[in-house]
Each structure stands twice: as C-alpha cells, then as structure tokens.
Write a protein that holds these residues in place. Structure first.
Motif, PDB file in Angstrom:
ATOM      1  N   SER A 174       7.961  -6.122 -11.186  1.00  0.00           N
ATOM      2  CA  SER A 174       7.592  -4.716 -10.967  1.00  0.00           C
ATOM      3  C   SER A 174       6.121  -4.580 -10.585  1.00  0.00           C
ATOM      4  O   SER A 174       5.784  -3.800  -9.700  1.00  0.00           O
ATOM      5  CB  SER A 174       7.820  -3.906 -12.241  1.00  0.00           C
ATOM      6  OG  SER A 174       9.055  -3.263 -12.217  1.00  0.00           O
ATOM      7  N   ILE A 175       5.283  -5.327 -11.270  1.00  0.00           N
ATOM      8  CA  ILE A 175       3.848  -5.285 -10.946  1.00  0.00           C
ATOM      9  C   ILE A 175       3.632  -5.816  -9.526  1.00  0.00           C
ATOM     10  O   ILE A 175       2.869  -5.248  -8.745  1.00  0.00           O
ATOM     11  CB  ILE A 175       3.019  -6.086 -11.979  1.00  0.00           C
ATOM     12  CG1 ILE A 175       3.125  -5.411 -13.358  1.00  0.00           C
ATOM     13  CG2 ILE A 175       1.562  -6.197 -11.551  1.00  0.00           C
ATOM     14  CD1 ILE A 175       2.508  -6.194 -14.511  1.00  0.00           C
ATOM     15  N   GLY A 176       4.343  -6.883  -9.188  1.00  0.00           N
ATOM     16  CA  GLY A 176       4.277  -7.427  -7.824  1.00  0.00           C
ATOM     17  C   GLY A 176       4.649  -6.370  -6.792  1.00  0.00           C
ATOM     18  O   GLY A 176       3.982  -6.203  -5.770  1.00  0.00           O
ATOM     19  N   GLU A 177       5.702  -5.644  -7.100  1.00  0.00           N
ATOM     20  CA  GLU A 177       6.144  -4.580  -6.185  1.00  0.00           C
ATOM     21  C   GLU A 177       5.064  -3.501  -6.058  1.00  0.00           C
ATOM     22  O   GLU A 177       4.744  -3.046  -4.959  1.00  0.00           O
ATOM     23  CB  GLU A 177       7.443  -3.947  -6.712  1.00  0.00           C
ATOM     24  CG  GLU A 177       8.008  -2.883  -5.779  1.00  0.00           C
ATOM     25  CD  GLU A 177       9.360  -2.345  -6.252  1.00  0.00           C
ATOM     26  OE1 GLU A 177       9.546  -2.177  -7.475  1.00  0.00           O
ATOM     27  OE2 GLU A 177      10.223  -2.094  -5.395  1.00  0.00           O
ATOM     28  N   LEU A 179       1.834  -3.786  -6.482  1.00  0.00           N
ATOM     29  CA  LEU A 179       0.691  -4.271  -5.710  1.00  0.00           C
ATOM     30  C   LEU A 179       1.008  -4.276  -4.212  1.00  0.00           C
ATOM     31  O   LEU A 179       0.155  -3.958  -3.383  1.00  0.00           O
ATOM     32  CB  LEU A 179       0.278  -5.673  -6.181  1.00  0.00           C
ATOM     33  CG  LEU A 179      -0.229  -5.768  -7.632  1.00  0.00           C
ATOM     34  CD1 LEU A 179      -0.420  -7.218  -8.055  1.00  0.00           C
ATOM     35  CD2 LEU A 179      -1.545  -5.005  -7.789  1.00  0.00           C
ATOM     36  N   CYS A 180       2.232  -4.625  -3.867  1.00  0.00           N
ATOM     37  CA  CYS A 180       2.640  -4.591  -2.463  1.00  0.00           C
ATOM     38  C   CYS A 180       2.566  -3.175  -1.916  1.00  0.00           C
ATOM     39  O   CYS A 180       1.985  -2.930  -0.860  1.00  0.00           O
ATOM     40  CB  CYS A 180       4.076  -5.100  -2.296  1.00  0.00           C
ATOM     41  SG  CYS A 180       4.219  -6.885  -2.340  1.00  0.00           S
ATOM     42  N   GLU A 182       0.877  -0.686  -2.886  1.00  0.00           N
ATOM     43  CA  GLU A 182      -0.509  -0.209  -2.750  1.00  0.00           C
ATOM     44  C   GLU A 182      -1.096  -0.510  -1.369  1.00  0.00           C
ATOM     45  O   GLU A 182      -1.981   0.184  -0.891  1.00  0.00           O
ATOM     46  CB  GLU A 182      -1.402  -0.883  -3.804  1.00  0.00           C
ATOM     47  CG  GLU A 182      -1.335  -0.233  -5.179  1.00  0.00           C
ATOM     48  CD  GLU A 182      -2.155  -1.015  -6.212  1.00  0.00           C
ATOM     49  OE1 GLU A 182      -1.883  -0.848  -7.414  1.00  0.00           O
ATOM     50  OE2 GLU A 182      -3.061  -1.794  -5.809  1.00  0.00           O
ATOM     51  N   GLU A 183      -0.615  -1.610  -0.779  1.00  0.00           N
ATOM     52  CA  GLU A 183      -1.128  -2.001   0.547  1.00  0.00           C
ATOM     53  C   GLU A 183      -0.128  -1.676   1.656  1.00  0.00           C
ATOM     54  O   GLU A 183      -0.240  -2.188   2.773  1.00  0.00           O
ATOM     55  CB  GLU A 183      -1.424  -3.511   0.564  1.00  0.00           C
ATOM     56  CG  GLU A 183      -2.598  -3.941  -0.287  1.00  0.00           C
ATOM     57  CD  GLU A 183      -3.930  -3.464   0.294  1.00  0.00           C
ATOM     58  OE1 GLU A 183      -4.047  -3.321   1.516  1.00  0.00           O
ATOM     59  OE2 GLU A 183      -4.853  -3.232  -0.503  1.00  0.00           O
ATOM     60  N   GLY A 184       0.873  -0.882   1.337  1.00  0.00           N
ATOM     61  CA  GLY A 184       1.876  -0.531   2.345  1.00  0.00           C
ATOM     62  C   GLY A 184       2.743  -1.707   2.762  1.00  0.00           C
ATOM     63  O   GLY A 184       3.283  -1.737   3.862  1.00  0.00           O
ATOM     64  N   LEU A 185       2.854  -2.701   1.875  1.00  0.00           N
ATOM     65  CA  LEU A 185       3.665  -3.885   2.185  1.00  0.00           C
ATOM     66  C   LEU A 185       5.020  -3.786   1.494  1.00  0.00           C
ATOM     67  O   LEU A 185       5.144  -3.201   0.421  1.00  0.00           O
ATOM     68  CB  LEU A 185       2.951  -5.146   1.706  1.00  0.00           C
ATOM     69  CG  LEU A 185       1.608  -5.459   2.366  1.00  0.00           C
ATOM     70  CD1 LEU A 185       0.866  -6.536   1.579  1.00  0.00           C
ATOM     71  CD2 LEU A 185       1.823  -5.918   3.811  1.00  0.00           C
ATOM     72  N   PHE A 187       8.142  -5.069  -0.663  1.00  0.00           N
ATOM     73  CA  PHE A 187       8.405  -6.017  -1.751  1.00  0.00           C
ATOM     74  C   PHE A 187       9.286  -7.173  -1.263  1.00  0.00           C
ATOM     75  O   PHE A 187       9.278  -8.256  -1.849  1.00  0.00           O
ATOM     76  CB  PHE A 187       9.068  -5.261  -2.913  1.00  0.00           C
ATOM     77  CG  PHE A 187       9.456  -6.098  -4.089  1.00  0.00           C
ATOM     78  CD1 PHE A 187       8.510  -6.859  -4.767  1.00  0.00           C
ATOM     79  CD2 PHE A 187      10.770  -6.137  -4.536  1.00  0.00           C
ATOM     80  CE1 PHE A 187       8.869  -7.638  -5.859  1.00  0.00           C
ATOM     81  CE2 PHE A 187      11.141  -6.910  -5.629  1.00  0.00           C
ATOM     82  CZ  PHE A 187      10.190  -7.662  -6.292  1.00  0.00           C
ATOM     83  N   LEU A 189       8.760  -9.117   0.971  1.00  0.00           N
ATOM     84  CA  LEU A 189       7.926 -10.286   1.254  1.00  0.00           C
ATOM     85  C   LEU A 189       7.902 -11.259   0.086  1.00  0.00           C
ATOM     86  O   LEU A 189       7.752 -12.467   0.271  1.00  0.00           O
ATOM     87  CB  LEU A 189       6.495  -9.831   1.561  1.00  0.00           C
ATOM     88  CG  LEU A 189       6.255  -9.218   2.949  1.00  0.00           C
ATOM     89  CD1 LEU A 189       4.949  -8.429   2.961  1.00  0.00           C
ATOM     90  CD2 LEU A 189       6.211 -10.328   4.000  1.00  0.00           C
ATOM     91  N   LEU A 190       8.037 -10.739  -1.135  1.00  0.00           N
ATOM     92  CA  LEU A 190       7.937 -11.601  -2.323  1.00  0.00           C
ATOM     93  C   LEU A 190       9.273 -12.206  -2.753  1.00  0.00           C
ATOM     94  O   LEU A 190       9.319 -13.093  -3.597  1.00  0.00           O
ATOM     95  CB  LEU A 190       7.357 -10.805  -3.501  1.00  0.00           C
ATOM     96  CG  LEU A 190       5.902 -10.343  -3.377  1.00  0.00           C
ATOM     97  CD1 LEU A 190       5.541  -9.474  -4.572  1.00  0.00           C
ATOM     98  CD2 LEU A 190       4.951 -11.530  -3.288  1.00  0.00           C
TER      99      LEU A 190
ATOM    100  N   PRO B 122       8.634 -15.790   4.502  1.00  0.00           N
ATOM    101  CA  PRO B 122       7.769 -14.871   5.240  1.00  0.00           C
ATOM    102  C   PRO B 122       6.516 -15.604   5.725  1.00  0.00           C
ATOM    103  O   PRO B 122       5.851 -16.276   4.927  1.00  0.00           O
ATOM    104  CB  PRO B 122       7.384 -13.815   4.199  1.00  0.00           C
ATOM    105  CG  PRO B 122       8.343 -13.981   3.075  1.00  0.00           C
ATOM    106  CD  PRO B 122       8.744 -15.406   3.083  1.00  0.00           C
ATOM    107  N   ALA B 161      -0.251 -10.497  -5.770  1.00  0.00           N
ATOM    108  CA  ALA B 161       1.114 -10.160  -6.209  1.00  0.00           C
ATOM    109  C   ALA B 161       1.938 -11.441  -6.389  1.00  0.00           C
ATOM    110  O   ALA B 161       2.731 -11.559  -7.327  1.00  0.00           O
ATOM    111  CB  ALA B 161       1.780  -9.234  -5.197  1.00  0.00           C
ATOM    112  N   VAL B 165       4.238 -12.837  -9.603  1.00  0.00           N
ATOM    113  CA  VAL B 165       5.680 -13.135  -9.592  1.00  0.00           C
ATOM    114  C   VAL B 165       5.985 -14.636  -9.589  1.00  0.00           C
ATOM    115  O   VAL B 165       7.117 -15.025  -9.877  1.00  0.00           O
ATOM    116  CB  VAL B 165       6.424 -12.443  -8.410  1.00  0.00           C
ATOM    117  CG1 VAL B 165       6.216 -10.939  -8.449  1.00  0.00           C
ATOM    118  CG2 VAL B 165       6.046 -13.028  -7.064  1.00  0.00           C
ATOM    119  N   PRO B 206      12.965  -3.887  -9.024  1.00  0.00           N
ATOM    120  CA  PRO B 206      12.716  -4.355 -10.397  1.00  0.00           C
ATOM    121  C   PRO B 206      12.567  -3.190 -11.378  1.00  0.00           C
ATOM    122  O   PRO B 206      12.923  -3.319 -12.549  1.00  0.00           O
ATOM    123  CB  PRO B 206      11.425  -5.169 -10.304  1.00  0.00           C
ATOM    124  CG  PRO B 206      10.962  -5.099  -8.906  1.00  0.00           C
ATOM    125  CD  PRO B 206      11.982  -4.429  -8.072  1.00  0.00           C
TER     126      PRO B 206
END
Lengths: 253, 253
Positions: A174-177, A179-180, A182-185, A187, A189-190, B122, B161, B165, B206
């Motif tokens: 969830s934190i990873g998502e 952070l993504c 926040e930069e318009g990326l 999730f 990608l992870l 990616p 991020a 993860v 998540p």
C-alpha cells in the motif's frame, strides 16, 4: 465417507465448502449460519439451516466463524459425539466447549470470488485425542497434500508470523502504491517486482535473499530516500526496517 | 542493428547481457569491467576488456555498475558519440559526464544464477534528447513489452517504493521465518501464503486487499500477538505497521 457440518457463511466457509465438495470421501451434510441470504450459496448441494438447535449428526463439525464467536457456537455442540474443530489461527483449542475438540487451520488468505487451489495450502491440525487427530488428518488430506500436526502454542506463533508476511507485507504494498501515485506513476510498475520478491524466497532463505541499501549499509542512498518521504510514519518505518535489516546482516559488513 | 557496450560484470550486467543476446536487433559488441575473472562469463559471444581506455564505438553504452561508480565510469565515455545510459533507480541522469545522456532502469530484483524473463519487466527510460529517447526505447523494447518513459524525480520515488515492496517486504519474510524457527516450525508453512499475498494485489489494490486484526481494529488479537513477541524491534514494528493499517482504514470502522 466422512460426514461434516460447516458453521459460518463467510469467505473461509465458502472456500472450504467448495474444496470439500470436490473431495471423494467427504459429505457436507449441512451448513449452518445466521445469515440466511449467504446460506443460499450452499443450498444446492447441502442442507442449510439458521437454527443452531437443528444440527445434523456428523463426524466433524467445522466451525468457520469469527474468532469471537467460536466458543459461543461450540456450546450448541456440547452434546454431540462428533469432533468439533475450529479453523482459527489465533484461538486456543480449549475455547471449544465440546466433548471432542480439534483445530483445522488452513494457513492461507481467502478472498471473495477468487478461487483457491487447496492442494498446496498447509492445513494445521490439532486434537485432544489420537483418534480425533487421525480423523482430522483424513479430512485435511482429502483436500490438501500439505498437512501438519501443530499444537495451540505453535499455531498462535504461526498465525503471528502470518500477520507479518501477509497483513504487514500488504501494508508495505500500500505504501508502495501511495508513493507511486504521488508521482503520477502506476502501481503496475511494481507488480513484477512484488511477484519476484515473493517467488525468490520459495527457494532461498529470506535472510540470504535480502538486498538493498540497508543490507549494504549504503548510508548515502538511505539518506536520499528519507529526504523523499513526506509522511512521518513512512520515515519511522523506513528507519526501523532499515535498522532491522542492518542488524540482521551486521556481521557481513 | 543497435551496437551496445555493457559496463559491469555483476548480476544486472549478466542478466541484461543474456537478454540482449536473445534480442534480434541488438549486438553486444563489448563488455568492460575491472573483474577479469567475471569478464570470462561474457567472452564466448562478445569482446571483453578491463581497459577503460579501449572502448569500442557503439550506439549505446549501458553502465551497469554500482551507483557510486557511475559518474566515474562515464568519464571514460565523455568523448563518445553514442548514448551513455546508466541502469540505476536512484542516480540522477545528470551524474553522467557524457555528451548524450540516458537512463535504462529495469525495475526488478536480480539474483545470481536465477534466470529472469525480461519480457514483463518494466524498463524505465529517460534521455536528454528525443532521438536518444527513441533509441533507448527501441533497445528496451527489444527485450521487454513493458517500457515507460520516466524522469529522474519519478524514478527516484519509484526506486524508493521498490525498497518498500522488495527490501522491506523481504525483511518481514525474515521475521516470519524467525518466528517459525522459534517454535520449531518450518518456514515452508508460510510460503503459499506469501505467494498468494503477492498474487492478490496483481488484480486488486493493496488498500482493498488489506485484511488482519489491524484492519478490523481487533484490539484483543493485537494484544495477544504483542505478548507473543520477544524482540523489542519486532514489537515496535508490529505496533507501527498496525497503526499504519488502522489509519488507512479508519473511515471504514
């Protein structure tokens, strides 16, 4: 043929039901629960009832209800001859108020409408008598190849370990998502990385699989990361987890 | 045909090399590194050298060395006409001391001797000129279907991020293993759960996938868990992660 009655109509009850229906030597004679609407799910192949005083006789009564309700439900089974087994990781077997007590704990996370293959799911069993244990073992082996006898103390610790690798890991996802986003990326990608991280430790100890700035004690990278974090709790988590990794690998540096 | 030179002889260099060898329109003309022994790995199909002053001309120079060495290595390429691209998640593109700058960052964890399928990994690309960007895009697409243009700021956040993860998740796996071993249980018991946890968020956010005592604000279960933990840092982590989950789901309770 083992006759069983299932208590509960939630995710676990449904997933167990589907698995038992496919098993050769198991007959789910009844499903009991308070939620009449959810009970319909089981009506095609089994007798259903929301009356806890109208329980059919069975070899095993499988209680798949919320932890808090296990003791209560078991009271309705205090005169039954069959084994009463709950399915919880956290609850002591002796919470059951029945003659024959057992535990039938499938160690997995169950999601609504997402089919699971039980064959590899560890099923942790426990019973207060050898004969009950053998019956639960047969029942477990009818749906899984991965059956383990584990006592209540071990099971509680295992359940706690499961919270770390499942609930807490998902929190990191969830934190990873976050952070993504926040930069318009995306999730997305992870996602390959998340799969590979889980896949890696299937054949390698996590201790050995550990990588990253904390393992290398790469202070510059860690400082850079901390500058990028905005939320206080993310900063605390970053420091704490990095510290845990550093400590575990201190001798290598 | 894109001619490329790879710098470095570590995990990433090897995995990229294997992927590029299989690509149709890419020719790895040379691999350069300090470690003569590791260089042998590349000798069958490419020219190898440990002389940074004997670099073959190429369209793209792929720097797959440690973060700290990227700027240094790029100095040897300051007069080259080709694109100089590093492969790091954390390093700014402008660290490169070359005429044409770029980034070629595959977002994955690479393990020695464990083959990876690049097709879904990616690859995050960046360049200081449109033409270079197109070249890096072609190069990336020769090994992956999953290519993204991402700037240095976004990439740094993405890398952070990834630490959450991957590195931190693996740390939680380690704690899970430790808790199992304390009770004489095999870590294998947790492996199906770990796979399913990672698998779940491939199709589900998540946030939505979160389960566990903290999400339900089940204080009794959480207190029980805290009593089972011996290490101070595990207790702190348990509290902090539970708090993070609670906060994220507060509105639902």
């Amino acid at each position: 043929m083992l006759k069983i009655v299932i208590f509960g109509t939630g995710n676990l009850a449904k997933h167990l039901y589907t698995a038992f229906l496919k098993a050769d030597d198991v007959d789910v004679v009844q499903v009991i629960g308070r939620n009449v609407k959810e009970l319909q799910h089981f009506s095609e192949y089994s007798n259903i009832s929301n009356d806890f005083d109208a329980i059919t006789d069975a070899d095993v009564y499988v209680i798949a209800v919320k932890d808090d309700a296990i003791g209560e439900v078991s009271k309705y089974l205090s005169n039954k001859k069959g084994i009463v087994a709950h399915t919880s990781g956290a609850i002591d077997m002796n919470t059951l108020q029945s003659v024959k007590k057992g535990v039938f704990y499938p160690l997995q996370t169950f999601t609504k409408d997402k089919e699971v293959d039980f064959s590899n799911i560890p099923i942790c069993i426990e019973a207060d008598h050898e004969k009950s244990l053998n019956t639960l073992k047969s029942l477990a082996m009818s749906i899984s190849k991965n059956v383990h006898q584990i006592d209540s103390e071990q099971r509680k610790k295992l359940h706690l370990a499961a919270v770390f690798v499942n609930n807490f890991t998902n929190c990191l996802y969830s934190i990873g998502e976050e952070l993504c986003l926040e930069e318009g990326l995306s999730f997305d990608l992870l996602k390959p990385l998340i799969m590979e991280t889980a896949h890696k430790i299937q054949t390698m100890s996590p201790q050995e699989a550990q990588t990253g700035p904390a393992r290398r004690n790469d202070i510059k990278s860690m400082e850079g990361h901390l500058e990028l974090l905005n939320k206080k709790e993310h900063i605390t988590l970053y420091k704490l987890l990095s510290q845990a990794i550093k400590q575990a690998h201190e001798k290598e540096l």
